[in-house]
Structure formats: structure tokens, C-alpha cells
Scaffold this motif. Sequence first.
Motif, mmCIF file in Angstrom:
data_model
loop_
_atom_site.group_PDB
_atom_site.id
_atom_site.type_symbol
_atom_site.label_atom_id
_atom_site.label_comp_id
_atom_site.label_asym_id
_atom_site.label_seq_id
_atom_site.Cartn_x
_atom_site.Cartn_y
_atom_site.Cartn_z
ATOM 1 N N ILE A 14 0.873 -1.182 0.000
ATOM 2 C CA ILE A 14 0.000 0.000 0.000
ATOM 3 C C ILE A 14 0.902 1.221 0.000
ATOM 4 N N GLU A 15 0.538 2.230 -0.786
ATOM 5 C CA GLU A 15 1.359 3.435 -0.847
ATOM 6 C C GLU A 15 0.912 4.474 0.162
ATOM 7 N N ASN A 16 1.810 5.401 0.422
ATOM 8 C CA ASN A 16 1.503 6.526 1.316
ATOM 9 C C ASN A 16 0.962 6.060 2.665
ATOM 10 N N ASP B 80 0.612 6.326 6.148
ATOM 11 C CA ASP B 80 0.982 7.441 7.015
ATOM 12 C C ASP B 80 1.049 6.987 8.468
ATOM 13 N N ASP C 139 -0.552 7.883 10.972
ATOM 14 C CA ASP C 139 -1.845 7.671 11.617
ATOM 15 C C ASP C 139 -2.357 6.248 11.376
ATOM 16 N N GLN C 140 -1.907 5.621 10.272
ATOM 17 C CA GLN C 140 -2.285 4.216 10.039
ATOM 18 C C GLN C 140 -1.375 3.309 10.854
ATOM 19 N N ASN D 103 6.497 5.783 -0.267
ATOM 20 C CA ASN D 103 6.211 6.901 0.660
ATOM 21 C C ASN D 103 5.716 6.398 2.011
ATOM 22 N N CYS E 246 4.756 8.727 5.996
ATOM 23 C CA CYS E 246 4.493 10.155 5.865
ATOM 24 C C CYS E 246 3.545 10.583 6.989
ATOM 25 N N GLY E 247 3.402 11.905 7.138
ATOM 26 C CA GLY E 247 2.497 12.386 8.175
ATOM 27 C C GLY E 247 3.240 12.920 9.368
ATOM 28 N N SER E 248 2.853 12.475 10.528
ATOM 29 C CA SER E 248 3.297 13.151 11.735
ATOM 30 C C SER E 248 4.695 12.719 12.157
ATOM 31 N N SER E 249 5.251 13.456 13.116
ATOM 32 C CA SER E 249 6.603 13.169 13.570
ATOM 33 C C SER E 249 6.601 12.149 14.701
ATOM 34 N N ARG E 250 5.423 11.614 15.012
ATOM 35 C CA ARG E 250 5.341 10.741 16.186
ATOM 36 C C ARG E 250 6.310 9.555 16.085
ATOM 37 N N PHE F 199 10.798 6.734 1.615
ATOM 38 C CA PHE F 199 10.399 6.940 3.014
ATOM 39 C C PHE F 199 10.251 8.435 3.307
ATOM 40 N N ALA F 200 9.333 8.748 4.187
ATOM 41 C CA ALA F 200 9.236 10.126 4.669
ATOM 42 C C ALA F 200 10.441 10.401 5.576
#
Lengths: 469, 196
Positions: free
Chosen positions: B18-20, B22, B24-25, B77, B80-84, B104-105
Motif C-alpha cells: 500500500i502506498e503513502n 501514514d 496515523d495508520q 512513501n 508520511c504524516g506526523s513526527s510521532r 520513506f518520509a
Amino acid sequence: MSQKPRTLFEKIWDLHVVKQREGYPDVLYIDRHFIHEVTSPQAFAGLRKRGIKVFNPSRTTATADHNVPTLNQHLPIREELSRHQVETLKKNCEEFGITMYGLGHPYQGIVHIIGPELGLTLPGMTIVCGDSHTSTHGAFGAIAFGIGTSEVEQVLATQCILQHRPKTMRIEINGKLGKGVVSKDIILYIISKISAGGATGYFVEYAGEAIRNLSMEARMTICNMSIEMGARGGLIAPDDTTFEYIKGRKYAPQGEAFEKAVEQWRQLATDEGATYDKVLQFDASDIAPMITYGTNPGMGIKVTDRIPTVEELKDINEQTSFRKSLEYMGLEPGTPLLGKPVDYVFIGSCTNARIEDLRMVASIVKGKKKAGNVEVWIVPGSKQVEAQARAEGLDKIFEEAGFQLRQPGCSACLAMNEDKIPAGKYCISTSNRNFEGRQGPKSRTFLASPLMAAAAAITGRVTDVRELV
Amino acid sequence: MSKEKFITLKSTAVPLPIENIDTDQIIPARFLKATTREGFGENLFRDWRYDSEGKPKPDFVLNDPRYKGKILVAGKNFGCGSSREHAAWALADFGFRVVVSSFFADIFKNNALNNAVLPVTVSDEFLNKALRTIEADPSTEITVDLENQTITLADGSSETFDINPYKKTCLMNGYDDIDYLLSLRDEIRNYELTHS
Ligand code: SF4
């Protein structure tokens, strides 16, 4: 003057390098460190385990924002884990001598809103926080970026961080914006053009007439979402608009010191002839009110456009995620969003919860009533924004429209507190992320500007705000 | 504080094409309320892994008994998303030591490395081949050799990957960044005195 021309980014970076060593990342000094309850507890635990103190406590400021309720903040936080995190932050700050603006304090608010508001964010600084939207502070001509918790610990322990110098990108927005088009539309437009990973590895400088003409708050909205195209951060060279904003703020230099600082800040511009690794140019007149239809911020369209079809996708590899995304959103490829009923309107977050955002909303809803099918949450970014909104009577305008001005926090931006969009419901949101489940499990997010969100609040459906202004 | 050393790893792998994907997933925000680093693996990919009643979804790969291993092979990718950093903690806690993707992000990459999870960036072709190979035979093993910076599939096809020499030294010796920064405290004090 033999030095080679440098970009603004390079100038600030060079000034903050404590040590450079072949094959190693640069050791970068950090001027300002912000912390909040979610990404800091493990860092303090690390310090304790090593038996060390905070290197320079005066350079770190804390607030509670991610978990806090937005109603009845005077009562103890009901949810136990959230309460525990907020209390842990308070204890850590007391033990390590860090200033904290916790719940109930007149300066409390979302970390990226209170920094600028208090004059803690200044041009030429290096700024970090365990939060990706730290890029917001770049609007002042600062190098500001989000870090992970191990890095929070590094900054607490040494006031430094290890970083490789990123590549630089310049994004110019030339010309003037049309009616009903605001800074949120600029950034959603850029991301839709270059994709959610399009600036990975870069630090972006925004420039051009349309950027220069923006207020400080509007510039913050743009820099805030730099991370949504993968950039480490974004910045804008400071100018009179910046200095005017900073003047008189609590922690900003005052009087003569301020004048002197401004003189120095004026040097913070990219030199003639400096080069970037990449330059992109866009025309402001091509930008319209934007809205996202998918589950990453790059999946955006002009509100009058259709959702693309599978065949129209530029990258064939994206087809699977595109289909998955539309299925999650309950939307069909090739159909318009205009007129689509929404269930919730969320106006808030570090992207769009400053006073100008609230004024924008008020300008649309004044004298009107919200539609019967929508629930509207309006969450100011800080106590100071809340107080200002009340002083200007915006709370009355909202109440007459049928919704309530709540209390500051991250709220439904990431739904860690009680403000969650229910499964399957559509929310038009002024926040920055439309990821699956971001606003609550199975929630469906349309990102848009405060003007577009306000328009949807009135009509109950996705609306082109230009029809209302 | 020293971490487990990483030299080479040979393991079966889990495919997640799966791409992207993030952060949160990887770990939904509602699970970020802990004040320690442990236990996040339980909620790794929570909303894909469990239904709203907390029952495992049989069609998600982590619930598929055929797929196991210390290597996650994911679409472009990743992270991606948050810095957590919780995302890296969740992967590490679940038992992954390597994530393979074609992109990778940035922040994720750093966070992973800080937690002894090695992000391996490969070409799109190699990624597709790796995914096909695992799906055809879940017991196939992938070898990641950090010293030589290579990743090799069972049929011998191989690619080299990039890693910063500093991070490589840290991983191979189990050091972390704070050890290094703490050794520079005098220089940092000196910088403070001369730059304000
Ligand atoms: S408002 Fe949203 S994006 Fe901003 S700091 Fe809070 S959770 Fe993060």
C-alpha cells in the motif's frame, strides 16, 4: 565580499552549526524548543534514566494541547490516560525547571499558535518541537521543523540536534489571488500539484508577490502545511509585515533592542544569485478555492472540478491507493464534490485557528444560520485568540448562527480528546490532514479554507464560497 | 544508551503493498497516550488489523498466519504524516527490524534509525519483485546486510541501499545520538557563550 551568495535557509543554518565533521550529520544549535504532553514524556524519562538535567531550560516552553477537552476546561480531564499525560508534563516541567502554559493559563493553546503569539518565535532562529507542524514557525524566517521523541531528548540534554543539511526548494507564487481565495487554498493547490511526497528531502522557501502580500497569520498557514508535501519545513523571508507582527509581543525584544534586532533581521534574505536545488513557479490567478477528496492532502481539487478518474492519474502505481482512498471516502471517481452534503464543520487546528481565521468565518456566517444537517465546532487556537474573539464579539456572531466558540486545543484535528467525528460522517475541516481515521475512526475529511468551511456551515453542503462573498 | 547491534538479518517478510502509509495508520493518535515506550506493537496498524469491536480482520496481512518475520515490505512513501516516534516504537515493539520501501518520509526515517529499525530504500522494480516473491512463497527469506549495504532475495537478485555512514556506525555498534551529543557538551557551551 568573496563569500558565495547564500539562500536564507543556508544563512540561518550556517550560523547554528556547532560542529561539522566529515561523514557525520551537523550538530545544530537550537534556539527555541517547544514541547507538549504527547511526545515529551519518554524524553524526560530518558533524562532521568541517564541522570542528567536539562541543558538550558530557558530555551524550552511547554503547553498542553493535543489531549485537552475543548469544553469545561476548568474541570479535571475526564479521560484518564489524557489526564495522566497532561499531569506528567506538568510534573516534568516542575522537576526540570521549564515554563509551562497549562490548562487554565491565559497563554495556553496549540503549541504552534502560542509560540508566535508570545514573541517566542523570531526571525533567524532554529526552532524544533516534537510535532511535524513545527514548520509553522518558518513564516517568520526561521528554520523550524518537527522532530521525534529521541530528538526531543537530545535537545533537552544538549540544546542541539544532529541533522543532515536538507536540499532547498523555492516555490514562487506570482501575481494576485482572486476573490474568495486565501492562503489555505495556495498551500492545498501547491500540494495537489506536487503530491504528498513531492518535497521530501527539501526545505522550502516560499516567495513571490502573492506570498509577500499575505499577513503573518496567512503565511503561517502556508508554512504549517509544508510537511504535507513531505518537506522538512518551509520558510518565508521576514519583512515589515513580520516586524510589525512581532513588535510589542511578550517575549520579543522591546524598545531599542527591538530596533536593533530589526536591523539584523533585515539581513535575513536570500542573496542575489544564490541557487536552490529546485525552483517551482505558480501563478496566483490559477488558484481557486480548494478542497480535498481523498485521504492524503495531495488529493485536492478546485471546488468546481471533478474528482479525477483512475485513468487520469499521473502515476500508475497510485491506482491501488487511489481506489482504496475513494472507497474509504465513499466517493466515486469522476464525480463533482460541489453540492455534496456534509455532517460536520470543524474550524480549528494550528493551520487555521488564529484570530484572522475566526474573522473570516464570522464574515461569512454573520447574520445567517447554520444549516440544520450540520454540527459546527469552532475551536480557537489559544486562550489569547479566544479572548480576542470574545472582545470583538465574534462569539455572539457564532452563537446567532447556531454554534458555540469552544476552548483551545487540537481537538478534532487529530481526535485525541473527546472531539471525534463519528464513523462514516463527512467533515469539512480547516485542519491539515485528511488521513484515514485522523478525525476519529472511519471519519471522512474534506480539507478546505476557513471561508469554505464557513460556507458549508451555512448551506450544509460543499459550496463554492465565491457564491456567498 | 546502547541498543541492540545490527549487522545482518535474514528473515521471512510481511508484504504490505500500500502506498503513502501514514503514521496515523501505523499507530492511530488515540493510542499515543502512554508515557512509556513499551507496548505500542499491540496497536500497530490498529484500524487495519482489528474491526471496531476489536476482532482481528482476517484479510489483513498481520492476521494472516502465512506471513511472519522481522522485515516489513511496504509501498512507496512509507511513514508520511506526523513526527510521532510512536510509529517507529510500534514497528520495533511488534518485532520488525527492517522496513523496505521505495521511498520513506524524512522524519520517519530518522525516528526508525533512532530505534534500531533500518529503513531500506530500494527501486520500484526491486520492491515489486520482492512483494511478488513473498506473495508467491511466504516462507521465502530476504537478507539485509548492513555492512555491505545490500538486500538480497532468495533467488539471488540483489540491490545496494544507501545509509548515512554515521548512522551505519551507530547501528552496527548499538550507539545512539545522545551519547555522541553528550560528548560535545563543552563545545556546545562554548557556542552558547559566543553566539548570543
Ligand atoms: S492542531 Fe493538529 S496538527 Fe496542529 S499540533 Fe495539534 S494535532 Fe498537530
